[in-house]
Design a protein around this motif. Structure first.
Motif, PDB file in Angstrom:
ATOM      1  N   LEU A 229       0.889  -1.161   0.000  1.00 57.08           N
ATOM      2  CA  LEU A 229       0.000   0.000   0.000  1.00 57.08           C
ATOM      3  C   LEU A 229       0.921   1.202   0.000  1.00 57.08           C
ATOM      4  O   LEU A 229       1.739   1.369   0.910  1.00 57.08           O
TER       5      LEU A 229
ATOM      6  N   THR B 229       1.510   6.743   2.601  1.00 55.26           N
ATOM      7  CA  THR B 229       0.160   7.217   2.289  1.00 55.26           C
ATOM      8  C   THR B 229      -0.346   8.093   3.424  1.00 55.26           C
ATOM      9  O   THR B 229       0.118   7.989   4.561  1.00 55.26           O
TER      10      THR B 229
ATOM     11  N   ILE C 190      -9.606  -1.366   3.695  1.00 46.60           N
ATOM     12  CA  ILE C 190      -9.482  -2.229   2.521  1.00 46.60           C
ATOM     13  C   ILE C 190     -10.091  -3.576   2.885  1.00 46.60           C
ATOM     14  O   ILE C 190      -9.554  -4.304   3.722  1.00 46.60           O
TER      15      ILE C 190
ATOM     16  N   VAL D 133     -11.948  -0.554  -1.470  1.00 46.54           N
ATOM     17  CA  VAL D 133     -11.152   0.428  -0.733  1.00 46.54           C
ATOM     18  C   VAL D 133     -12.063   1.606  -0.421  1.00 46.54           C
ATOM     19  O   VAL D 133     -12.682   2.173  -1.329  1.00 46.54           O
TER      20      VAL D 133
ATOM     21  N   ILE E 265      -3.270   6.658  -3.987  1.00 49.48           N
ATOM     22  CA  ILE E 265      -3.101   5.347  -3.341  1.00 49.48           C
ATOM     23  C   ILE E 265      -2.899   4.309  -4.432  1.00 49.48           C
ATOM     24  O   ILE E 265      -3.666   4.241  -5.397  1.00 49.48           O
TER      25      ILE E 265
ATOM     26  N   LEU F 120      -1.710   0.008  -5.054  1.00 49.66           N
ATOM     27  CA  LEU F 120      -1.350  -1.327  -4.588  1.00 49.66           C
ATOM     28  C   LEU F 120      -0.298  -1.836  -5.551  1.00 49.66           C
ATOM     29  O   LEU F 120      -0.527  -1.846  -6.767  1.00 49.66           O
TER      30      LEU F 120
END
Length: 150
Positions: free
Chosen positions: A67, A77, A85, A129, A144, A146
């Motif tokens: 993340l 973040t 999540i 999310v 954000i 992944l």
């Protein structure tokens, strides 16, 4: 589902409308997935509530899953105030990662890039999310992502 521009999303949150801004029904081959671009900090009189939701599927096949606020997985973040999540596994089980960036509405602190692979199982995982406010005053988020090294 139609993607709503972030400026409309923020305006809709301030007026109490619920918004979904990203929906992908096919499993994405994972290298890096941009969950959201930066949501500019915006003042709001409303306290609490979801201001961004993304739903998608990820084909996960092992290894770290970070993340991050950057496509390379290196950045911290920050969300004003929560990220949640929810991951539904191929077998139907569910795992939930939550982080409170506001530290109980005392001070905002970034979260260093986090490996959240323990919340996923090999195969196609359904992911939701959610970015939400808890403290009022402001809403917003960094980008954000992944990211995996596979």
């Amino acid at each position: 589902m139609t993607c709503i521009a972030r400026t409309l999303l923020v305006a809709a949150f301030a007026t109490g409308a619920l918004c979904n801004t990203f929906d992908a029904s096919a499993a994405l081959p994972l290298r890096s997935v941009g969950v959201t671009a930066r949501v500019p900090n915006t003042e709001t009189a409303r306290v609490g509530g979801v201001f961004y939701t993304a739903r998608f599927r990820i084909g996960y096949y092992g290894g770290p899953l970070l993340l991050s606020n950057s496509e390379d997985g290196s950045g911290p973040t920050i969300v004003d105030d929560f990220v949640t999540i929810s991951v539904t596994h191929p077998d139907g089980g569910v795992a939930v990662f939550t982080h409170d960036y506001s530290n109980g509405c005392t001070f905002m602190a970034p979260l260093p890039s986090q490996d959240i692979s323990s919340y996923f199982q090999p195969g196609t995982n359904r992911v939701v999310v959610t970015l939400s406010d808890a403290c009022g005053g402001w809403i917003g988020s960094d980008a954000i992502w992944l990211v995996t090294s596979n």
